[in-house]
Write a protein that holds these residues in place. Structure first.
Motif, short mmCIF file in Angstrom:
data_model
loop_
_atom_site.label_atom_id
_atom_site.label_comp_id
_atom_site.label_asym_id
_atom_site.label_seq_id
_atom_site.Cartn_x
_atom_site.Cartn_y
_atom_site.Cartn_z
N THR A 292 -15.93 -16.80 -36.68
CA THR A 292 -15.44 -15.63 -37.38
C THR A 292 -14.00 -15.84 -37.82
O THR A 292 -13.15 -16.28 -37.03
CB THR A 292 -15.50 -14.38 -36.47
N PHE A 293 -13.72 -15.53 -39.08
CA PHE A 293 -12.35 -15.46 -39.57
C PHE A 293 -11.86 -14.04 -39.29
O PHE A 293 -12.40 -13.07 -39.84
CB PHE A 293 -12.28 -15.78 -41.05
N LEU A 294 -10.86 -13.92 -38.44
CA LEU A 294 -10.37 -12.61 -38.03
C LEU A 294 -9.62 -11.92 -39.16
O LEU A 294 -8.99 -12.56 -40.00
CB LEU A 294 -9.45 -12.75 -36.83
N ASN A 295 -9.67 -10.60 -39.15
CA ASN A 295 -8.96 -9.83 -40.17
C ASN A 295 -7.45 -9.93 -40.03
O ASN A 295 -6.72 -9.92 -41.02
CB ASN A 295 -9.37 -8.36 -40.10
N ASN A 296 -6.97 -10.02 -38.79
CA ASN A 296 -5.54 -10.03 -38.51
C ASN A 296 -5.25 -10.97 -37.35
O ASN A 296 -6.17 -11.44 -36.65
CB ASN A 296 -5.06 -8.61 -38.16
N GLU A 297 -3.98 -11.21 -37.08
CA GLU A 297 -3.58 -12.01 -35.93
C GLU A 297 -3.91 -11.22 -34.65
O GLU A 297 -3.56 -10.04 -34.54
CB GLU A 297 -2.09 -12.32 -35.96
N PRO A 298 -4.58 -11.83 -33.69
CA PRO A 298 -4.95 -11.09 -32.48
C PRO A 298 -3.76 -10.92 -31.53
O PRO A 298 -2.78 -11.68 -31.59
CB PRO A 298 -6.02 -11.99 -31.86
N PRO B 195 -12.34 -18.54 -45.39
CA PRO B 195 -13.51 -17.75 -45.76
C PRO B 195 -14.11 -18.22 -47.09
O PRO B 195 -13.39 -18.60 -48.02
CB PRO B 195 -12.95 -16.32 -45.87
N GLY B 196 -15.43 -18.20 -47.16
CA GLY B 196 -16.11 -18.57 -48.40
C GLY B 196 -16.23 -17.38 -49.33
O GLY B 196 -15.82 -16.26 -49.01
N LEU B 197 -16.81 -17.61 -50.52
CA LEU B 197 -16.95 -16.55 -51.52
C LEU B 197 -18.37 -15.99 -51.48
O LEU B 197 -19.28 -16.56 -52.09
CB LEU B 197 -16.65 -17.09 -52.91
N TRP B 198 -18.54 -14.87 -50.82
CA TRP B 198 -19.86 -14.23 -50.78
C TRP B 198 -20.27 -13.72 -52.15
O TRP B 198 -21.42 -13.84 -52.56
CB TRP B 198 -19.84 -13.07 -49.78
N LYS B 199 -19.32 -13.18 -52.90
CA LYS B 199 -19.65 -12.49 -54.16
C LYS B 199 -20.32 -13.42 -55.17
O LYS B 199 -21.13 -12.97 -55.97
CB LYS B 199 -18.40 -11.86 -54.78
N LEU B 200 -20.00 -14.72 -55.15
CA LEU B 200 -20.62 -15.66 -56.08
C LEU B 200 -21.71 -16.50 -55.42
O LEU B 200 -22.25 -17.41 -56.03
CB LEU B 200 -19.57 -16.62 -56.66
N GLY B 201 -22.03 -16.19 -54.18
CA GLY B 201 -22.90 -17.06 -53.39
C GLY B 201 -24.32 -17.19 -53.92
O GLY B 201 -24.80 -16.39 -54.72
N THR B 202 -24.98 -18.23 -53.43
CA THR B 202 -26.36 -18.51 -53.80
C THR B 202 -27.27 -17.33 -53.47
O THR B 202 -27.11 -16.68 -52.45
CB THR B 202 -26.85 -19.75 -53.03
#
Length: 648
Positions: free
Chosen positions: A420-426, A465-472
């Motif tokens: 998981t790529f976290l939203n913020n620094e923990p 993080p990858g690009l979900w919006k353009l994903g396969t």
């Protein structure tokens, strides 16, 4: 006037006539060449219209053009596996843009044939009885191509061998470039006005050109030309020309025209509308939705109409392979088959799904994308609707049975979070040592969590993080991993109804008189209100019904400026290929992209470095491709004069 030999224009027109397509777009017989005689028949002219749509795939979805639109801006830099095609565009010293840099040549090499096709349609249409609406499609595409060219290179030739805006059938090897005002006032504006007048409200076929599409591009052209006339950053143009309009209008007149055209299109949308949530805009199963005005189409049902293989991607046009570039090698993630000692297993397999796909690791978003552009990850759904932030186990689809063990030797099952790529620094420091739990990609461990984690400060050229919006998106995976090595069979979106709100807002900021309910802030808040509405949480992979519209609109500044519009445009269109043109139009490229932060290319790199770019005023135009210069029969001095300054 001197003329020019352009790639793809010879004695016959060499164009691809196979339309990308989901089905009902066009039904003409695919044809690879058009002779002058064939082009004078109704069938030939209609085939030329098909070719105009097909030509979109040679630019949009083409990954190296995609790279030229983003790398070097605040949205992207080069990634761990990048070659010179990507490092050249970064402007950071890793490479340098030259006339031989391939990404900068794509627009030039793939638009003039389309322009000539459009001119042939326009010239021959009356003799074969073509309707005004069909002629208007050709006029739209000729203007569309010239608008792309003038934004990219400055002034370009209007005469391809037979006179200005005439259909050429003879190869020629000399050329003269028109000035920017000539390209706008002789080609772009007249053709787009005709398209607005004659195109239908609803496309004659799905994905066909419409009044709303033409109004968007006319508004964008007015807006862009207004900026060019005003030239607040004193950016040079070429060929050299005074910043005056041949028709006697000033920049303010064009800003008002842009506002009025965009506002009218918003109020008279025809069959187009905003989607109810941002998630719906880019959901693969909802492609070709009411928000999409134009796209380079593809399909999974036919290789002929897809334009490329359905099982393996070539890494070249006309494949839609842009999203590969910002897809990092997530397949290197490892879990363990043992709960007590590390026995590595590939837990996230390459799959033809919207969150995964084929990794190339050529482009990476800098850290400030996550800490500044998408600072609000709670109310604003666009972060979640743009990126893949959670990589989930799918080893079962590769025939690996049973549970696995991950961070802290905690058990994980298929479908659960592996990284998981976290939203913020923990609040608790992440253990990135990998001394016991070896993620293999430099991800870390937090107490009590089974998933490996990476915080925003840990984003690097290797992992992000990858690009979900353009994903396969495929429906033929059959419950397995599908065909992840094939190029995307999704349409590549080019024009969206939502952009009308941004164009009108930008014109309002530039001083256009506004209509009631359509101030810059009110227009932007329509987009922000939609961004506050959730129906699904990609990160959590679950339904999420929430309406944060009030919080989103309340947070909008009372006074909107260009910087805020550009920030909103990045949140709305991140990774879609708009950014370089947005920053060049507004002359904000240097101000917003001069430095960036990112980690290195190794799994052990967790400390960001600050990188400085060297963006000079002449970089606001791309170089004329060296291949074009070499092909022309001109003296050395004339060839030098043909090239944009700074690249000679």
């Amino acid at each position: 006037m001197k003329q020019m030999r352009l790639q793809k224009i010879w004695g016959i027109l060499l164009v691809s006539a196979v339309l990308a397509g989901c089905s009902r777009i066009l039904d003409e017989q695919p044809r690879s060449t058009f002779t002058p005689e064939y082009f004078k028949t109704e069938k030939g002219v209609r085939g030329g219209i098909t070719a105009l749509y097909a030509n979109l795939r040679w630019v949009y979805g083409q990954a190296y053009y995609y790279n030229a639109c983003l790398t070097g801006t605040d949205e992207a830099t080069w990634a761990q596996s990048a070659d010179g095609n990507f490092k050249d565009m970064d402007m950071s010293g890793a490479g340098n843009i030259t006339p031989t840099s391939f990404p900068t040549s794509i627009v030039w090499d793939n638009t003039f044939a389309s322009i000539n096709t459009a001119s042939g349609i326009i010239e021959n249409a009356n003799s074969v009885g073509l309707s005004a609406a069909l002629i208007a499609e050709a006029q739209f595409f000729r203007a569309f191509d010239y608008f792309l060219l003038v934004q990219t290179y400055g002034g370009v030739p209007l005469d391809l061998g037979s006179g200005e805006l005439r259909f050429n059938i003879n190869p020629v090897r000399v050329s003269t470039r028109n000035t920017v005002p000539e390209v706008y006032t002789k080609a772009i504006f007249p053709d787009l006005k005709a398209a607005v007048d004659q195109l239908p409200d609803a496309g004659r076929v799905k994905g066909g050109a419409t009044k709303t599409l033409a109004r968007l591009y006319l508004a964008k052209a007015y807006l862009t030309y207004g900026w060019w006339l005003q030239n607040p950053g004193n950016i040079p143009t070429y060929p050299e020309a005074t910043r005056t309009d041949p028709n006697g209008h000033d920049a303010q007149w064009y800003f008002q025209q842009a506002y009025d055209m965009a506002a009218f299109a918003i109020d008279n949308p025809g069959p187009f509308a905003l989607q109810p949530t941002y998630y719906d805009v880019h959901l693969g199963s909802n492609d070709r939705n009411s928000e999409m005005l134009l796209y380079a189409d593809h399909t999974e049902t036919s290789e002929l109409y897809n334009g490329s293989s359905l099982t393996y991607g070539s890494g070249g046009a006309p494949d839609n392979f842009a999203v590969w570039m910002m897809t990092w090698n997530y397949t290197n993630i490892r879990s363990s088959s043992s709960a007590s000692s590390w026995a590595a297993v590939s837990s996230v397999q390459r799959a033809a799904t919207q969150d995964l796909g084929r990794p190339w690791t050529r482009m990476a978003p800098p850290i400030d994308v996550f800490t500044k552009t998408f600072a609000d990850k709670v109310n604003d759904s666009r972060y979640d609707g743009t990126f893949v932030t959670t990589y989930r186990g799918n080893w079962d689809k590769a025939g690996i049975s049973g549970p696995l063990y991950n961070a802290n030797f905690m058990q994980v099952n298929p479908g659960e979070a592996i990284l998981t790529f976290l939203n913020n620094e923990p609040a608790t420091a992440i253990d990135y040592s990998n001394s016991v739990y070896k993620s293999n990609v430099g991800a870390g461990v937090l107490p009590g969590r089974a998933d490996f984690v990476i915080s925003p400060e840990g984003i690097s050229r290797l992992r992000h993080p990858g690009l979900w919006k353009l994903g396969t998106y495929r429906t033929d995976n059959g419950g397995g991993l599908g065909q992840p090595n094939a190029a995307s069979t999704r349409p590549f979106n080019i024009a969206e109804f939502s952009e009308l709100y941004f164009v009108a807002a930008e014109a309002a900021v530039k001083g256009a008189a506004v209509k009631p309910g359509k101030s810059a802030r009110e227009l932007i808040n329509v987009i922000r209100a939609r961004a506050g509405k959730w129906r699904f949480d990609n990160n959590g992979n679950k339904e999420k019904i929430a309406d944060n519209s009030a919080a989103m609109t309340a947070a909008t500044p009372a006074t909107i400026d260009i910087d805020y519009i550009l920030a909103e445009r990045s949140r709305e269109y991140f990774g879609e290929g708009y950014r370089w043109y947005d920053l060049v139009r507004t002359q904000k490229w240097t101000a917003l992209s001069a430095t960036y932060r990112i980690g290195g290319v190794n799994a052990t790199d967790h400390t960001p470095a600050t990188v400085t770019r060297n963006i000079q005023p002449f970089h606001y135009l791309r170089p004329i491709p060296q291949g074009q210069i070499d092909r022309m029969q001109l003296s050395d001095a004339e060839k030098k004069a043909y090239q944009n300054p700074g690249y000679q």
